[in-house]
Design a protein around this motif. Structure first.
Motif, PDB file in Angstrom:
ATOM      1  N   GLU A  11      21.893 -22.024  24.628  1.00 17.21           N
ATOM      2  CA  GLU A  11      23.323 -22.268  24.374  1.00 17.21           C
ATOM      3  C   GLU A  11      23.595 -22.081  22.896  1.00 17.21           C
ATOM      4  O   GLU A  11      22.895 -22.654  22.055  1.00 17.21           O
ATOM      5  N   ASP A  12      24.591 -21.252  22.554  1.00 21.66           N
ATOM      6  CA  ASP A  12      24.865 -21.016  21.126  1.00 21.66           C
ATOM      7  C   ASP A  12      25.882 -22.007  20.561  1.00 21.66           C
ATOM      8  O   ASP A  12      26.018 -22.117  19.344  1.00 21.66           O
ATOM      9  N   ASP A  55      23.489 -20.317  29.160  1.00 27.87           N
ATOM     10  CA  ASP A  55      24.873 -19.930  28.876  1.00 27.87           C
ATOM     11  C   ASP A  55      24.931 -18.400  28.979  1.00 27.87           C
ATOM     12  O   ASP A  55      23.978 -17.718  28.614  1.00 27.87           O
ATOM     13  N   GLY A  57      27.496 -16.327  27.649  1.00 29.65           N
ATOM     14  CA  GLY A  57      28.045 -15.687  26.448  1.00 29.65           C
ATOM     15  C   GLY A  57      27.196 -15.999  25.224  1.00 29.65           C
ATOM     16  O   GLY A  57      27.448 -16.964  24.513  1.00 29.65           O
TER      17      GLY A  57
HETATM   18 CA    CA Z   1      28.348 -19.159  24.425  1.00 31.00          CA
END
Ligand code: CA
Length: 234
Positions: A11-12, A55, A57
């Protein structure tokens, strides 16, 4: 109870990542983190986590690409945790090889339940490759894999061969959404024209036979636009 199982959180967004890590740590999971697809891939190959929360994206790549890469050599359970809530996004991730799909925002109990289900599937995976034996039981519903028969309480339910195959496939992966395409290819073969209509007709017939109220199914749920999910076994 100590889980000792290791979960990789990809997850970013640091606030979401921290939130998930806190929940997992509080539930005795060991946690690894990655904020890009490249980091995730290196964590998967070097640390061999038991499960991945992913995630879609990510800054360097799309999560679906990562799923496909991992699936070339591993059956590691992958649960997509994404803000993308369109049906085709779910279908794409599941068909790429994700085990499950959770839409943001989500509740912690839902997240933990999905993790337990995916872990259980991993543990049963060896059986999945052999011929399924024994019985699947959920409430009054019982599918006997050895006898190829379905019962509702004491009642012997007569299914056609294809109806039985569809129900047995869903039982085998109970708790997991199977996409229309996946079911069709399994029942009608890899070259079947992907026609949801024939599957829908079969499902309507199955529900008339096994559900008390086919409009509000208790055993086989519809994930609208995505596929079907059999309830968890007892
Ligand atoms: Ca993301």
């Amino acid at each position: 109870m100590k889980n000792n199982e290791c979960i990789l959180v990809v997850e970013d967004d640091s606030s979401i990542r921290n939130f998930i890590c806190t929940v997992l740590s509080a539930n005795d999971y060991n946690v690894l983190t990655a904020d890009s697809a490249a980091q995730a891939l290196s964590a998967i190959t070097s640390n061999c986590p038991d499960l991945v929360l992913l995630d879609l994206g990510l800054p360097d790549s799309d999560g679906n690409k990562l799923i496909k890469t991992v699936r070339e050599w591993s059956l590691l359970p992958i649960i997509v945790v994404s803000a993308r809530d369109r049906e085709r996004d779910k279908v794409q991730a599941l068909d790429a090889g994700a085990d499950d799909y959770i839409t943001k925002p989500f509740g912690t109990s839902e997240l933990l339940a999905r993790i337990r289900t995916a872990m259980r599937h991993r543990n049963n995976r060896e059986d999945e490759f052999s011929i399924q034996k024994g019985k699947f039981v959920a409430g009054d519903f019982c599918l006997d894999f050895d006898k190829h028969r379905v019962f509702l309480g004491e009642k012997d339910i007569h299914l056609t061969q294809n109806e039985y195959k569809i129900v047995a496939l869903l039982c085998r992966y109970s708790g997991k959404v199977l996409t229309y395409d996946y079911i069709i290819k399994n029942i009608w073969g890899p070259y079947a024209k992907c026609d949801n209509q024939i599957l829908r007709v079969n499902m309507a017939n199955i529900r008339r036979k096994i559900e008390k109220n086919p409009a509000e199914p208790k055993y086989i749920y519809t994930e609208v636009g995505v596929g079907y999910r059999m309830t968890e076994r007892d």
